[in-house]
Design an enzyme around this catalytic site. Structure first.
Site, mmCIF file in Angstrom:
data_model
loop_
_atom_site.group_PDB
_atom_site.id
_atom_site.type_symbol
_atom_site.label_atom_id
_atom_site.label_comp_id
_atom_site.label_asym_id
_atom_site.label_seq_id
_atom_site.Cartn_x
_atom_site.Cartn_y
_atom_site.Cartn_z
ATOM 1 N N TYR A 26 0.689 -1.171 0.551
ATOM 2 C CA TYR A 26 -0.081 -0.103 0.268
ATOM 3 C C TYR A 26 0.603 1.193 -0.155
ATOM 4 O O TYR A 26 1.001 2.026 -0.533
ATOM 5 C CB TYR A 26 -0.612 -0.025 1.093
ATOM 6 N N GLU A 48 -11.609 5.921 5.698
ATOM 7 C CA GLU A 48 -10.780 6.063 6.915
ATOM 8 C C GLU A 48 -11.069 7.139 8.036
ATOM 9 O O GLU A 48 -10.864 6.746 9.176
ATOM 10 C CB GLU A 48 -10.265 8.057 6.512
ATOM 11 N N TRP A 56 -5.249 1.383 10.669
ATOM 12 C CA TRP A 56 -4.929 0.934 9.184
ATOM 13 C C TRP A 56 -5.330 -0.375 8.688
ATOM 14 O O TRP A 56 -6.053 -0.691 8.044
ATOM 15 C CB TRP A 56 -4.543 1.959 8.223
#
Length: 202
Positions: A26, A48, A56
């Site tokens: 990522y 988010e 995350w």
């Protein structure tokens, strides 16, 4: 002094992106790359919001399931969700089952559609790009909020969005390239092509 780690491939990354293969992929391919289309910005804003209070990595692992569950984050489709869809989503163990966040995503899809008459979500979000971007050498120097993210959060709330606090919006701005908070020693610093070495706009 810098907090970058040199991997086996010889590339330098921050510690958070240097161990987990998913996070490394990522970081190397997506984080900080400009996203300017409505669906792309809506998806990242939604994820988010789901990430709030979680890691995350958790969200990233669940992202394929999120995309399937939310019809590819097509705002027009999501805005039309009703109670049956909320129940479906709350019963889907593959995603984060938080009713407030699920309902916020649906509400934000409607707010996204309303913005089309005034330039659209992507243009609004990008209008808060600062004149300078941070120049962090260490993780401690990376800001988690900024005047621009605070102003963006305020404006989005005014436009009917929820779960869009200043910290969440700063994370969004980092993720879609509006600011560059890659550490100065990272191989990804400057990947957006939007900033000079002194932190001013290119």
């Amino acid at each position: 002094m810098s907090d970058v780690v040199t991997g086996e491939d010889g590339l330098t990354r921050p510690a958070w992106a240097s161990v987990d293969p998913l996070l490394r992929e990522y970081y190397d391919r997506e984080w900080g790359v400009p996203v300017r289309d409505e669906r792309g910005v809506f998806e990242r804003l939604s994820l988010e919001a789901f990430q709030s209070g979680l890691s995350w990595a958790t969200i990233l692992r669940k992202r394929p399931a999120f995309r399937e569950a939310f019809d590819g984050f097509d705002p027009e489709v999501v805005a039309g969700y009703g109670e049956r869809d909320v129940a479906r989503l709350m019963g889907d163990a593959r995603i984060v089952r938080n009713r407030r966040k699920v309902e916020a995503t649906i509400s934000n899809a409607g707010a996204t559609l309303s913005l089309r008459a005034d330039g659209g979500l992507a243009d609004l979000v990008w209008s808060f790009q600062p004149d300078r971007t941070p120049l962090p050498r260490t993780a401690a120097e990376v800001p988690t909020v900024s005047p621009e993210s605070t102003a963006l959060a305020r404006e989005l709330k005014r436009r009917g969005f929820v779960f869009v606090g200043p910290t969440t919006m700063h994370a969004l701005m980092e993720a879609i390239g509006i600011v560059d908070t890659h550490l100065l020693g990272s191989h990804r610093r400057g990947c957006s092509g939007l900033w000079r070495q002194d932190g001013t706009r290119a």
